[in-house]
Write an enzyme that holds these catalytic residues in place. Structure first.
Site, PDB file in Angstrom:
ATOM      1  N   HIS A   1       0.815  -1.214   0.000  1.00  0.00           N
ATOM      2  CA  HIS A   1       0.000   0.000   0.000  1.00  0.00           C
ATOM      3  C   HIS A   1       0.850   1.266   0.000  1.00  0.00           C
ATOM      4  O   HIS A   1       0.364   2.337  -0.369  1.00  0.00           O
ATOM      5  CB  HIS A   1      -0.917   0.019   1.222  1.00  0.00           C
ATOM      6  CG  HIS A   1      -1.883  -1.126   1.277  1.00  0.00           C
ATOM      7  ND1 HIS A   1      -2.979  -1.209   0.450  1.00  0.00           N
ATOM      8  CD2 HIS A   1      -1.907  -2.240   2.051  1.00  0.00           C
ATOM      9  CE1 HIS A   1      -3.652  -2.325   0.709  1.00  0.00           C
ATOM     10  NE2 HIS A   1      -3.015  -2.968   1.677  1.00  0.00           N
TER      11      HIS A   1
ATOM     12  N   ASP B   1      -8.697  -6.366   5.563  1.00  0.00           N
ATOM     13  CA  ASP B   1      -9.403  -7.047   4.476  1.00  0.00           C
ATOM     14  C   ASP B   1     -10.364  -8.094   5.013  1.00  0.00           C
ATOM     15  O   ASP B   1     -11.397  -8.362   4.385  1.00  0.00           O
ATOM     16  CB  ASP B   1      -8.405  -7.684   3.509  1.00  0.00           C
ATOM     17  CG  ASP B   1      -7.826  -6.661   2.537  1.00  0.00           C
ATOM     18  OD1 ASP B   1      -8.612  -6.036   1.809  1.00  0.00           O
ATOM     19  OD2 ASP B   1      -6.600  -6.488   2.517  1.00  0.00           O
TER      20      ASP B   1
ATOM     21  N   GLU C   1      -6.099 -13.040   4.748  1.00  0.00           N
ATOM     22  CA  GLU C   1      -6.945 -11.849   4.695  1.00  0.00           C
ATOM     23  C   GLU C   1      -8.347 -12.115   4.168  1.00  0.00           C
ATOM     24  O   GLU C   1      -9.162 -11.198   4.100  1.00  0.00           O
ATOM     25  CB  GLU C   1      -6.279 -10.786   3.810  1.00  0.00           C
ATOM     26  CG  GLU C   1      -4.857 -10.461   4.242  1.00  0.00           C
ATOM     27  CD  GLU C   1      -4.227  -9.352   3.446  1.00  0.00           C
ATOM     28  OE1 GLU C   1      -4.557  -8.184   3.705  1.00  0.00           O
ATOM     29  OE2 GLU C   1      -3.415  -9.657   2.548  1.00  0.00           O
TER      30      GLU C   1
END
Length: 231
Positions: free
Chosen positions: A18, A146, A120
């Site tokens: 990210h 997530d 996730e």
């Protein structure tokens, strides 16, 4: 990195899934972590073997790989992260091999490189027993962000259903075949970590806390502490 590396953590995760860091910046952060005697772990953006190899060749102490849902995916990640005879990591050496015989480096890298898989999705939790059978996985990290999204509670990482799913996953490995990891920012309303105060791992062996969002507020205190240690 130079500030965080002096706060008493065992390792620092560099988020390249990210985060915006370039490979040049990643290598500089790895160098800074080494100077602070803290282990840098790079969170890569995919399972791609060239991405994992590139991260490790920067000198990282390990990789954290997102969205691992099956035993086959976990086994492939181990192969990408380890040299022969364990895996098929591409050989280049990189900066972490400087000054060392290549056969010694590959042996040491296989022994020391940490492999962290991130669970996730609900599929990963359903397949947890099989994933736990994979050798050379050091940590399975149950990620709340997530997991909350796929569980129908986006943005609610402290939702009771999300935290219960994480608790169940951590408890699924009572013998410690692999270390369980969890985010301490979710479901934990305690103050930020201070030396001497135990963190609420709640059964996990590894806990992480996000620092990028709270860093501006805490920057003066971090600078003061770093200065005291240098003095």
């Amino acid at each position: 990195m130079e500030l965080l590396g002096r706060q008493g953590y065992d390792m620092i995760f560099i988020d390249c899934e990210h985060g915006p860091a370039s490979w040049d910046a990643v290598e500089d952060m790895v160098r800074a972590a080494e100077l602070c005697d803290v282990t840098p772990i790079i969170r890569v953006q995919s399972h791609d073997p060239s991405t994992i190899t590139r991260a490790l060749d920067r000198g990282a102490g390990g990789v954290q790989v997102p969205h691992v849902n099956t035993r086959a995916e976990a086994e492939a990640i181990v192969r990408h992260s380890k040299f022969s005879p364990i895996g098929h990591r591409g050989f280049a050496g990189g900066r972490s091999a400087f000054g060392e015989a290549m056969h010694d480096y590959t042996r040491r890298a296989n022994e020391e490189t940490m492999v962290v898989v991130m669970l996730e999705e609900l599929e990963a939790l359903h397949n947890l027993d099989d994933i736990l059978k994979v050798q050379h996985i050091d940590v399975f990290f149950v990620a709340p962000g997530d997991l909350a999204r796929v569980d129908g509670s986006p943005g609610q990482m402290d939702h009771p259903a999300v935290q219960a799913a994480i608790d169940d996953a951590v408890e699924a490995d009572p013998g410690g075949r692999q270390g369980a990891g969890r985010a301490l920012d979710a479901g934990d309303r305690s103050p930020v970590h201070r030396p001497g105060r135990a963190l609420p791992l709640r059964g996990a062996r590894l806990g992480s806390r996000a620092r990028h969002q709270g860093l501006p507020r805490r920057l003066p205190a971090l600078v003061e502490k770093a200065g005291q240690q240098e003095g």
